[in-house]
Design a protein around this motif. Structure first.
Motif, mmCIF file in Angstrom:
data_model
loop_
_atom_site.group_PDB
_atom_site.id
_atom_site.type_symbol
_atom_site.label_atom_id
_atom_site.label_comp_id
_atom_site.label_asym_id
_atom_site.label_seq_id
_atom_site.Cartn_x
_atom_site.Cartn_y
_atom_site.Cartn_z
ATOM 1 N N LYS A 161 0.809 -1.220 0.000
ATOM 2 C CA LYS A 161 0.000 0.000 0.000
ATOM 3 C C LYS A 161 0.842 1.269 0.000
ATOM 4 O O LYS A 161 0.395 2.319 -0.434
ATOM 5 C CB LYS A 161 -0.892 0.019 1.236
ATOM 6 C CG LYS A 161 -1.881 -1.105 1.310
ATOM 7 C CD LYS A 161 -2.437 -1.199 2.703
ATOM 8 C CE LYS A 161 -3.907 -0.968 2.710
ATOM 9 N NZ LYS A 161 -4.470 -1.062 4.068
ATOM 10 N N LEU A 162 2.047 1.147 0.527
ATOM 11 C CA LEU A 162 2.905 2.319 0.645
ATOM 12 C C LEU A 162 4.343 1.852 0.675
ATOM 13 O O LEU A 162 4.663 0.855 1.343
ATOM 14 C CB LEU A 162 2.564 3.056 1.935
ATOM 15 C CG LEU A 162 3.297 4.361 2.210
ATOM 16 C CD1 LEU A 162 2.369 5.307 2.944
ATOM 17 C CD2 LEU A 162 4.552 4.132 3.017
ATOM 18 N N PHE A 163 5.199 2.549 -0.041
ATOM 19 C CA PHE A 163 6.628 2.253 -0.051
ATOM 20 C C PHE A 163 7.333 3.594 -0.122
ATOM 21 O O PHE A 163 7.083 4.370 -1.042
ATOM 22 C CB PHE A 163 6.991 1.398 -1.266
ATOM 23 C CG PHE A 163 8.399 0.885 -1.259
ATOM 24 C CD1 PHE A 163 8.672 -0.397 -0.825
ATOM 25 C CD2 PHE A 163 9.450 1.685 -1.685
ATOM 26 C CE1 PHE A 163 9.971 -0.890 -0.819
ATOM 27 C CE2 PHE A 163 10.751 1.213 -1.685
ATOM 28 C CZ PHE A 163 11.004 -0.087 -1.256
ATOM 29 N N ALA A 164 8.176 3.869 0.848
ATOM 30 C CA ALA A 164 8.849 5.172 0.878
ATOM 31 C C ALA A 164 10.284 5.032 1.356
ATOM 32 O O ALA A 164 10.607 4.157 2.158
ATOM 33 C CB ALA A 164 8.096 6.132 1.790
ATOM 34 N N LEU A 196 4.058 8.238 8.349
ATOM 35 C CA LEU A 196 4.809 7.064 8.774
ATOM 36 C C LEU A 196 6.280 7.379 9.005
ATOM 37 O O LEU A 196 6.871 6.934 9.983
ATOM 38 C CB LEU A 196 4.671 5.938 7.749
ATOM 39 C CG LEU A 196 3.294 5.332 7.611
ATOM 40 C CD1 LEU A 196 3.298 4.235 6.561
ATOM 41 C CD2 LEU A 196 2.794 4.792 8.928
ATOM 42 N N ALA A 197 6.873 8.135 8.101
ATOM 43 C CA ALA A 197 8.291 8.475 8.241
ATOM 44 C C ALA A 197 8.537 9.295 9.502
ATOM 45 O O ALA A 197 9.503 9.062 10.228
ATOM 46 C CB ALA A 197 8.779 9.227 7.012
ATOM 47 N N ALA A 198 7.663 10.238 9.784
ATOM 48 C CA ALA A 198 7.823 11.059 10.992
ATOM 49 C C ALA A 198 7.739 10.199 12.249
ATOM 50 O O ALA A 198 8.558 10.343 13.168
ATOM 51 C CB ALA A 198 6.767 12.155 11.029
ATOM 52 N N GLU A 199 6.757 9.303 12.288
ATOM 53 C CA GLU A 199 6.607 8.439 13.461
ATOM 54 C C GLU A 199 7.754 7.451 13.582
ATOM 55 O O GLU A 199 8.297 7.254 14.670
ATOM 56 C CB GLU A 199 5.268 7.694 13.418
ATOM 57 C CG GLU A 199 4.071 8.599 13.542
ATOM 58 C CD GLU A 199 4.070 9.421 14.838
ATOM 59 O OE1 GLU A 199 4.552 8.937 15.871
ATOM 60 O OE2 GLU A 199 3.582 10.551 14.800
ATOM 61 N N PHE A 200 8.129 6.830 12.474
ATOM 62 C CA PHE A 200 9.211 5.853 12.527
ATOM 63 C C PHE A 200 10.546 6.498 12.854
ATOM 64 O O PHE A 200 11.379 5.890 13.518
ATOM 65 C CB PHE A 200 9.308 5.054 11.223
ATOM 66 C CG PHE A 200 8.445 3.836 11.200
ATOM 67 C CD1 PHE A 200 8.700 2.764 12.041
ATOM 68 C CD2 PHE A 200 7.355 3.760 10.359
ATOM 69 C CE1 PHE A 200 7.906 1.633 12.042
ATOM 70 C CE2 PHE A 200 6.544 2.644 10.343
ATOM 71 C CZ PHE A 200 6.815 1.571 11.180
ATOM 72 N N LEU A 223 10.205 -2.055 8.075
ATOM 73 C CA LEU A 223 11.228 -1.018 8.057
ATOM 74 C C LEU A 223 12.566 -1.667 7.727
ATOM 75 O O LEU A 223 12.907 -2.716 8.286
ATOM 76 C CB LEU A 223 11.292 -0.363 9.432
ATOM 77 C CG LEU A 223 12.148 0.873 9.573
ATOM 78 C CD1 LEU A 223 11.542 2.028 8.787
ATOM 79 C CD2 LEU A 223 12.267 1.260 11.022
ATOM 80 N N HIS A 224 13.307 -1.057 6.821
ATOM 81 C CA HIS A 224 14.592 -1.598 6.368
ATOM 82 C C HIS A 224 15.613 -0.470 6.349
ATOM 83 O O HIS A 224 15.406 0.553 5.691
ATOM 84 C CB HIS A 224 14.426 -2.195 4.960
ATOM 85 C CG HIS A 224 15.650 -2.816 4.415
ATOM 86 N ND1 HIS A 224 15.864 -4.170 4.471
ATOM 87 C CD2 HIS A 224 16.722 -2.286 3.794
ATOM 88 C CE1 HIS A 224 17.026 -4.440 3.903
ATOM 89 N NE2 HIS A 224 17.563 -3.307 3.478
ATOM 90 N N LYS A 225 16.705 -0.664 7.050
ATOM 91 C CA LYS A 225 17.758 0.356 7.121
ATOM 92 C C LYS A 225 18.696 0.198 5.928
ATOM 93 O O LYS A 225 19.252 -0.872 5.700
ATOM 94 C CB LYS A 225 18.528 0.177 8.429
ATOM 95 C CG LYS A 225 19.585 1.195 8.673
ATOM 96 C CD LYS A 225 20.213 0.947 10.046
ATOM 97 C CE LYS A 225 21.193 2.009 10.425
ATOM 98 N NZ LYS A 225 21.733 1.764 11.774
ATOM 99 N N VAL A 263 10.427 2.361 4.406
ATOM 100 C CA VAL A 263 9.253 1.953 5.181
ATOM 101 C C VAL A 263 8.203 1.494 4.182
ATOM 102 O O VAL A 263 8.030 2.098 3.125
ATOM 103 C CB VAL A 263 8.721 3.085 6.096
ATOM 104 C CG1 VAL A 263 8.188 4.246 5.295
ATOM 105 C CG2 VAL A 263 7.650 2.561 7.041
ATOM 106 N N ALA A 264 7.547 0.366 4.526
ATOM 107 C CA ALA A 264 6.497 -0.173 3.667
ATOM 108 C C ALA A 264 5.286 -0.527 4.511
ATOM 109 O O ALA A 264 5.418 -0.948 5.662
ATOM 110 C CB ALA A 264 7.009 -1.410 2.929
ATOM 111 N N LEU A 265 4.139 -0.353 3.934
ATOM 112 C CA LEU A 265 2.871 -0.717 4.565
ATOM 113 C C LEU A 265 2.200 -1.730 3.647
ATOM 114 O O LEU A 265 2.043 -1.480 2.447
ATOM 115 C CB LEU A 265 1.990 0.516 4.737
ATOM 116 C CG LEU A 265 0.581 0.289 5.265
ATOM 117 C CD1 LEU A 265 0.620 -0.242 6.693
ATOM 118 C CD2 LEU A 265 -0.215 1.591 5.210
#
Length: 119
Positions: free
Chosen positions: A17-20, A42-46, A79-81, A89-91
């Motif tokens: 649904k989401l990939f960033a 998502l990025a802000a929270e993660f 989440l992948h570093k 980040v992916a949903l």
């Protein structure tokens, strides 16, 4: 910049649904999303969670977090570093095959790093 790679992953993984890609401060570098949630949210929270996890894993001497999967019932967060500054980040839907996403991220990881000139 990364749109071609992200679109290939998005097309290959059903239920994504989401990939960033975002930096450690939560700023989005590139994204594809078809979700009610935004990549910026998502990025802000993660990014805030990552700072805490880095502290905990350093204190426990387990090493820095590289990948994280959060199962939330209806959706899965992954989440992948990529390095010390950039993350993916992916949903995904509950029925998505997480292994397929992991495979494609690993397959394209060198290309992601090359774009950042961090190989």
């Amino acid at each position: 910049m990364f749109k071609n790679i992200i679109n290939k992953i998005f097309d290959a993984v059903d239920g994504l649904k989401l990939f960033a890609i975002f930096d450690k401060d939560g700023i989005i570098v590139d994204k594809v999303e078809v979700s009610d949630r935004t990549a910026e949210e998502l990025a802000a929270e993660f990014s805030s969670v990552l700072r805490y996890i880095d502290k905990v894993t350093t204190y426990l001497i387990t090493g820095k977090m590289q990948k994280m999967l959060i199962d939330c019932g209806e959706e899965i967060f992954y989440l992948h570093k990529l390095n010390n500054f950039y993350y993916i980040v992916a949903l995904l839907d509950r029925n998505a095959i997480i292994g397929k996403l992991k495979f494609y991220i690993k397959y394209f990881e060198r290309d992601f790093k090359r774009e950042f000139e961090i190989d």
